[in-house]
Write a protein that holds these residues in place. Sequence first.
Motif, PDB file in Angstrom:
ATOM      1  N   TYR A  56     156.612  31.830  28.925  1.00 33.83           N
ATOM      2  CA  TYR A  56     157.612  32.165  27.897  1.00 33.83           C
ATOM      3  C   TYR A  56     157.072  31.885  26.498  1.00 33.83           C
ATOM      4  CZ  TYR A  56     161.138  30.503  24.594  1.00 33.83           C
ATOM      5  OH  TYR A  56     161.842  30.218  23.458  1.00 33.83           O
ATOM      6  N   VAL A  57     156.491  30.704  26.311  1.00 28.60           N
ATOM      7  CA  VAL A  57     155.960  30.337  24.994  1.00 28.60           C
ATOM      8  C   VAL A  57     154.866  31.309  24.573  1.00 28.60           C
ATOM      9  CG1 VAL A  57     154.717  28.571  23.682  1.00 28.60           C
ATOM     10  CG2 VAL A  57     156.549  27.894  25.249  1.00 28.60           C
ATOM     11  N   ALA A  58     153.959  31.623  25.491  1.00 32.85           N
ATOM     12  CA  ALA A  58     152.859  32.535  25.173  1.00 32.85           C
ATOM     13  C   ALA A  58     153.381  33.936  24.861  1.00 32.85           C
ATOM     14  CB  ALA A  58     151.865  32.573  26.334  1.00 32.85           C
ATOM     15  N   TRP A  59     154.312  34.412  25.669  1.00 31.51           N
ATOM     16  CA  TRP A  59     154.856  35.763  25.481  1.00 31.51           C
ATOM     17  C   TRP A  59     155.570  35.879  24.141  1.00 31.51           C
ATOM     18  CZ3 TRP A  59     154.688  40.426  27.976  1.00 31.51           C
ATOM     19  CH2 TRP A  59     155.632  41.379  27.575  1.00 31.51           C
ATOM     20  N   TYR A  60     156.481  34.948  23.886  1.00 28.49           N
ATOM     21  CA  TYR A  60     157.270  35.039  22.660  1.00 28.49           C
ATOM     22  C   TYR A  60     156.397  34.878  21.419  1.00 28.49           C
ATOM     23  CZ  TYR A  60     160.516  34.138  18.922  1.00 28.49           C
ATOM     24  OH  TYR A  60     161.182  34.204  17.722  1.00 28.49           O
ATOM     25  N   SER A  61     155.515  33.879  21.430  1.00 28.51           N
ATOM     26  CA  SER A  61     154.696  33.616  20.247  1.00 28.51           C
ATOM     27  C   SER A  61     153.727  34.766  19.980  1.00 28.51           C
ATOM     28  CB  SER A  61     153.945  32.292  20.399  1.00 28.51           C
ATOM     29  OG  SER A  61     153.081  32.313  21.525  1.00 28.51           O
ATOM     30  N   PHE A  62     153.213  35.402  21.032  1.00 30.90           N
ATOM     31  CA  PHE A  62     152.301  36.536  20.853  1.00 30.90           C
ATOM     32  C   PHE A  62     153.017  37.681  20.128  1.00 30.90           C
ATOM     33  CE2 PHE A  62     150.328  40.524  22.210  1.00 30.90           C
ATOM     34  CZ  PHE A  62     148.987  40.277  21.957  1.00 30.90           C
ATOM     35  N   GLY A  63     154.205  38.048  20.620  1.00 28.96           N
ATOM     36  CA  GLY A  63     154.949  39.125  19.977  1.00 28.96           C
ATOM     37  C   GLY A  63     155.426  38.752  18.585  1.00 28.96           C
ATOM     38  N   ARG A  64     155.890  37.516  18.444  1.00 25.61           N
ATOM     39  CA  ARG A  64     156.419  37.079  17.145  1.00 25.61           C
ATOM     40  C   ARG A  64     155.328  37.090  16.074  1.00 25.61           C
ATOM     41  NH1 ARG A  64     160.736  33.897  15.137  1.00 25.61           N
ATOM     42  NH2 ARG A  64     160.585  34.075  12.869  1.00 25.61           N
ATOM     43  N   PHE A  65     154.099  36.767  16.454  1.00 24.97           N
ATOM     44  CA  PHE A  65     153.000  36.751  15.493  1.00 24.97           C
ATOM     45  C   PHE A  65     152.871  38.103  14.802  1.00 24.97           C
ATOM     46  CE2 PHE A  65     148.610  37.570  14.298  1.00 24.97           C
ATOM     47  CZ  PHE A  65     148.289  36.442  13.562  1.00 24.97           C
ATOM     48  N   PHE A  66     152.886  39.176  15.579  1.00 26.42           N
ATOM     49  CA  PHE A  66     152.682  40.504  14.999  1.00 26.42           C
ATOM     50  C   PHE A  66     153.944  41.009  14.300  1.00 26.42           C
ATOM     51  CE2 PHE A  66     149.444  40.239  18.321  1.00 26.42           C
ATOM     52  CZ  PHE A  66     148.321  40.600  17.591  1.00 26.42           C
ATOM     53  N   ILE A  67     155.099  40.739  14.885  1.00 26.58           N
ATOM     54  CA  ILE A  67     156.351  41.199  14.272  1.00 26.58           C
ATOM     55  C   ILE A  67     156.607  40.465  12.963  1.00 26.58           C
ATOM     56  CG2 ILE A  67     158.850  41.337  14.568  1.00 26.58           C
ATOM     57  CD1 ILE A  67     158.267  41.662  17.619  1.00 26.58           C
ATOM     58  N   GLU A  68     156.292  39.165  12.941  1.00 25.55           N
ATOM     59  CA  GLU A  68     156.476  38.389  11.713  1.00 25.55           C
ATOM     60  C   GLU A  68     155.640  38.964  10.579  1.00 25.55           C
ATOM     61  OE1 GLU A  68     158.266  35.435   9.445  1.00 25.55           O
ATOM     62  OE2 GLU A  68     158.672  35.969  11.538  1.00 25.55           O
ATOM     63  N   GLY A  69     154.461  39.473  10.906  1.00 26.29           N
ATOM     64  CA  GLY A  69     153.611  40.068   9.887  1.00 26.29           C
ATOM     65  C   GLY A  69     154.191  41.324   9.265  1.00 26.29           C
ATOM     66  N   MET A  70     155.191  41.914   9.914  1.00 28.17           N
ATOM     67  CA  MET A  70     155.825  43.121   9.410  1.00 28.17           C
ATOM     68  C   MET A  70     157.055  42.826   8.551  1.00 28.17           C
ATOM     69  SD  MET A  70     155.709  45.293  12.964  1.00 28.17           S
ATOM     70  CE  MET A  70     156.432  46.760  12.260  1.00 28.17           C
ATOM     71  N   ARG A  71     157.548  41.589   8.618  1.00 24.05           N
ATOM     72  CA  ARG A  71     158.789  41.253   7.932  1.00 24.05           C
ATOM     73  C   ARG A  71     158.562  40.993   6.449  1.00 24.05           C
ATOM     74  NH1 ARG A  71     162.229  37.116  11.667  1.00 24.05           N
ATOM     75  NH2 ARG A  71     163.178  36.783   9.615  1.00 24.05           N
ATOM     76  N   THR A  72     159.627  41.177   5.681  1.00 28.45           N
ATOM     77  CA  THR A  72     159.564  40.951   4.236  1.00 28.45           C
ATOM     78  C   THR A  72     160.332  39.710   3.814  1.00 28.45           C
ATOM     79  OG1 THR A  72     161.493  42.380   3.882  1.00 28.45           O
ATOM     80  CG2 THR A  72     159.317  43.415   3.775  1.00 28.45           C
ATOM     81  N   ASP A  73     160.936  39.013   4.776  1.00 27.59           N
ATOM     82  CA  ASP A  73     161.761  37.845   4.437  1.00 27.59           C
ATOM     83  C   ASP A  73     161.215  36.574   5.084  1.00 27.59           C
ATOM     84  OD1 ASP A  73     162.291  38.547   7.053  1.00 27.59           O
ATOM     85  OD2 ASP A  73     164.448  38.162   6.924  1.00 27.59           O
ATOM     86  N   SER A  74     159.923  36.543   5.343  1.00 27.26           N
ATOM     87  CA  SER A  74     159.324  35.409   6.040  1.00 27.26           C
ATOM     88  C   SER A  74     159.416  34.133   5.207  1.00 27.26           C
ATOM     89  CB  SER A  74     157.853  35.689   6.361  1.00 27.26           C
ATOM     90  OG  SER A  74     157.715  36.787   7.216  1.00 27.26           O
ATOM     91  N   LEU A  75     159.595  33.013   5.895  1.00 29.01           N
ATOM     92  CA  LEU A  75     159.447  31.718   5.254  1.00 29.01           C
ATOM     93  C   LEU A  75     157.967  31.497   4.994  1.00 29.01           C
ATOM     94  CD1 LEU A  75     161.862  29.632   7.523  1.00 29.01           C
ATOM     95  CD2 LEU A  75     162.343  30.534   5.246  1.00 29.01           C
ATOM     96  N   MET A  76     157.639  31.016   3.793  1.00 30.45           N
ATOM     97  CA  MET A  76     156.241  30.928   3.390  1.00 30.45           C
ATOM     98  C   MET A  76     155.808  29.481   3.167  1.00 30.45           C
ATOM     99  SD  MET A  76     155.525  34.153   3.432  1.00 30.45           S
ATOM    100  CE  MET A  76     153.914  34.256   2.655  1.00 30.45           C
ATOM    101  N   LEU A  77     154.552  29.232   3.436  1.00 32.89           N
ATOM    102  CA  LEU A  77     153.937  27.930   3.197  1.00 32.89           C
ATOM    103  C   LEU A  77     152.872  28.100   2.113  1.00 32.89           C
ATOM    104  CD1 LEU A  77     153.902  24.971   4.287  1.00 32.89           C
ATOM    105  CD2 LEU A  77     152.054  25.684   5.813  1.00 32.89           C
TER     106      LEU A  77
END
Length: 281
Positions: free
Chosen positions: A210-231
């Motif tokens: 579950y962790v691997a699946w979700y984090s893998f997809g989230r990595f690429f989808i997060e890169g497409m978002r415009t409202d990401s929390l930034m560091l």
Amino acid sequence: MVAALNPIALRLGPLEIHWYGVIIATGVVLAVILAMREAERRQVSTDDLFDMILWALPFALIGARLYYVLFEWPYYVAHPGEIIAIWHGGMAIYGSLIAAAIVVLVFCRKRQLPVWLVLDIAAPTVLLGQGIGRWGNFMNQEAFGAKTTLSFLQQLHLPDFIVQQMYISGAYRQPTFLYESLWDLLGVVLLLSLRHHKKWFKQGEVFLAYVAWYSFGRFFIEGMRTDSLMLFGAIRVSQLLSAILFVVAIGLWIGRRYYEPRLPDYLTGNQLASAKRATEK
């Protein structure tokens, strides 16, 4: 002019019930029902599981909001009244998962429950809740991507109500909420379909999958978002965390298989409960 959907589901006098909350609550209820059913099959007390959920849910809610507020601290310092306004959105899934995981670890230690097995039971149902919860973002017109065109959205063969809702701030947007929801729900189907195959999963591996699946997809989808929390103004927090979690999950899976070859199978269930019943007989 494109009309957005009303984010308010129901008004009772001064009380407003938002679709965001209704959808999140629906996801939680379905997740709890599925987890309770699987707990019975794996010899984990449903009373213990329910008690754990009662502890985990409020901490998950606090964690989700706290995570978001911390990374948007300049805004909330200027608008302190907005800190508790969760109905306006601003809930970070990773914050809720971290807080809930801590509760699970402490609870399992107190109740002497096999923590890896409990995490396995919860993992697909949590992913289901996440997939449903993204539709709360849809109703709030958040968690969207970059500008796109009407023709692009129509080429995706999306229902008209989704296309219309993706018209935000004068432009059509990539429906990244939908991409993540579909990724999550596909993961649910795979985990629920595969975890009952004999010898396929050791205890802890459904959770790691579950962790691997979700984090893998989230990595690429997060890169497409415009409202990401930034560091530091340059690094997407969730993208960085996704990369770390993916590597850790795969590393733990391989390491546990190598260093602990006698790990119990997932289908073995709670061996302590089974041994206790055998003794009582």
